[in-house]
Design an enzyme around this catalytic site. Sequence first.
Site, PDB file in Angstrom:
ATOM      1  N   HIS A   9       0.812  -1.124  -0.043  1.00 29.76           N
ATOM      2  CA  HIS A   9      -0.058   0.078   0.056  1.00 29.76           C
ATOM      3  C   HIS A   9       0.828   1.385  -0.010  1.00 29.76           C
ATOM      4  O   HIS A   9       0.480   2.501  -0.175  1.00 29.76           O
ATOM      5  CB  HIS A   9      -1.065  -0.129   1.309  1.00 29.76           C
TER       6      HIS A   9
ATOM      7  N   CYS B  57       1.891   6.645  13.136  1.00 32.09           N
ATOM      8  CA  CYS B  57       1.450   5.967  14.339  1.00 32.09           C
ATOM      9  C   CYS B  57       1.833   7.064  15.630  1.00 32.09           C
ATOM     10  O   CYS B  57       1.126   6.682  16.551  1.00 32.09           O
ATOM     11  CB  CYS B  57       2.550   4.787  14.451  1.00 32.09           C
TER      12      CYS B  57
HETATM   13  C1  LIG Z   1       4.162   1.748   6.744  1.00 27.95           C
HETATM   14  C2  LIG Z   1       5.576   1.145   7.059  1.00 27.95           C
HETATM   15  C3  LIG Z   1       5.324  -0.044   7.808  1.00 27.95           C
HETATM   16  C4  LIG Z   1       4.104  -0.805   7.871  1.00 27.95           C
HETATM   17  O1  LIG Z   1       3.706  -1.337   6.764  1.00 27.95           O
HETATM   18  P1  LIG Z   1       2.027  -1.899   6.721  1.00 27.95           P
HETATM   19  O2  LIG Z   1       1.803  -2.667   5.586  1.00 27.95           O
HETATM   20  O3  LIG Z   1       1.212  -0.789   7.035  1.00 27.95           O
HETATM   21  O4  LIG Z   1       1.808  -2.854   8.080  1.00 27.95           O
HETATM   22  C5  LIG Z   1       6.812  -0.628   8.015  1.00 27.95           C
HETATM   23  N1  LIG Z   1       7.864  -0.014   8.004  1.00 27.95           N
HETATM   24  C6  LIG Z   1       7.776   1.381   7.325  1.00 27.95           C
HETATM   25  C7  LIG Z   1       9.135   1.731   7.189  1.00 27.95           C
HETATM   26  C8  LIG Z   1       6.659   1.781   6.798  1.00 27.95           C
HETATM   27  O5  LIG Z   1       6.651   3.154   6.312  1.00 27.95           O
END
Ligand SMILES: *Cc1c(COP(=O)(O)O)cnc(C)c1O
Length: 394
Positions: free
Chosen positions: A201, A325
């Site tokens: 995503h 977050c």
């Molecule tokens: C968004 C992100 C995640 C988490 O990924 P998800 O698919 O939303 O669980 C982990 N690490 C980094 C660096 C991110 O930017």
Amino acid sequence: MTKYFDYAATTPTDPRVVEEMLPYFTEHFGNPNSLYTIGRDAYKALEDARERIAALIGARPEELIFTSGGTESDNAAFISTLNRYAPDGGAHIITSAYEHHAILEVVEWLAKHDHELTIVKPRADGHVYADDIAKEMRPNTKVVSIIMANNEIGSINDIAAISHVAHEGGALLHTDAVQALGKIKVDVGELGVDMLSLSAHKIYGPRGIGALYLRRGTRFDPLIKGGGQESRRRSGTQNVVGAVGFAKALEIALDDLDAEAIRLSRMRDYLIDEVTSRLENTLATVESDPRLPNIAPLLIKGVEGEAMLLQLDNLGFSVSTGSACSSGSLEASHVLLSVGVPQEIAHGSLRLSLGRWSTQEDCEALVDALVPIVERLRAMSPVYEKMFGSEGYM
Ligand SMILES: *Cc1c(COP(=O)(O)O)cnc(C)c1O
């Protein structure tokens, strides 16, 4: 449509990706583990997606495990390997202070469960250095995990050099490449990594699908146990439609990666130059290359990031103060603190992240909206004049 400046948080799914996914919701809906024709068709689509993604990151298809996203991949990278390499505890793990929470929360949990933890600080230029990792290696170091490109400040780390150090010390090397994928080259062979986390995503694919690259021969205890899918490494009926979308999204992103990086970095530099020249007491958090082409990390002294965010939102601009977050919490970003930004300045953080539908016009509109907002907020602030005025101490 909102003027979107938060592509590092998530991206809209590209219509070409949606189109490729649609038939797998309705027509080719079979369970890929079923033996009849529509099940086998779904299996073929799943394995085809795996082969396409693997080829694009220099991996073998069997080295790619589909997961629910970056968070799960990050969790598995530590927990699944330590359960095999140090089932009774006693392992030493190393990570950096500006990892995603999906890493930091896991290592802190592991440290409470009989493992030793070292958290290495990035230097003030925003990078984690292999030399600094080398100094922390111990005989029992089992896993080293360093983010490939940071999601708040965009710094890119020399993962190949860090892999080398980890391997010399007999440890596995994991990298969270979620922000790097689709923006810079990600090749597991060149990087020399044992594990690498990906998410769809963030690259115009659907939410809820990602992958963990697991180098052949790496021992691995499944985080999610059950029916034994994904070669017994990740149970649960596979997200075929997600995998198809992920593969398409990655192909599109890599298709014009270089041209897009140039387009985005021009807008990034425009935002940094324009904001810092039109507003006093502002700066880019880091400007040290290599860094992602699409993230402009700004510090606006004497203003709360949240206040800017809300006022910009009223005018139709979506921006972030840091990682999604940490928004809503009053604590300053751990990423900014880790690179030495003082607490009181870190509160004025504005992370602008660009992507496929960003335009120079929107960037100009954003700066035009931001300047008076900051001037108004500063004029209202009882501390701004004291901190930054003619008799200020900053
Ligand atoms: C968004 C992100 C995640 C988490 O990924 P998800 O698919 O939303 O669980 C982990 N690490 C980094 C660096 C991110 O930017």
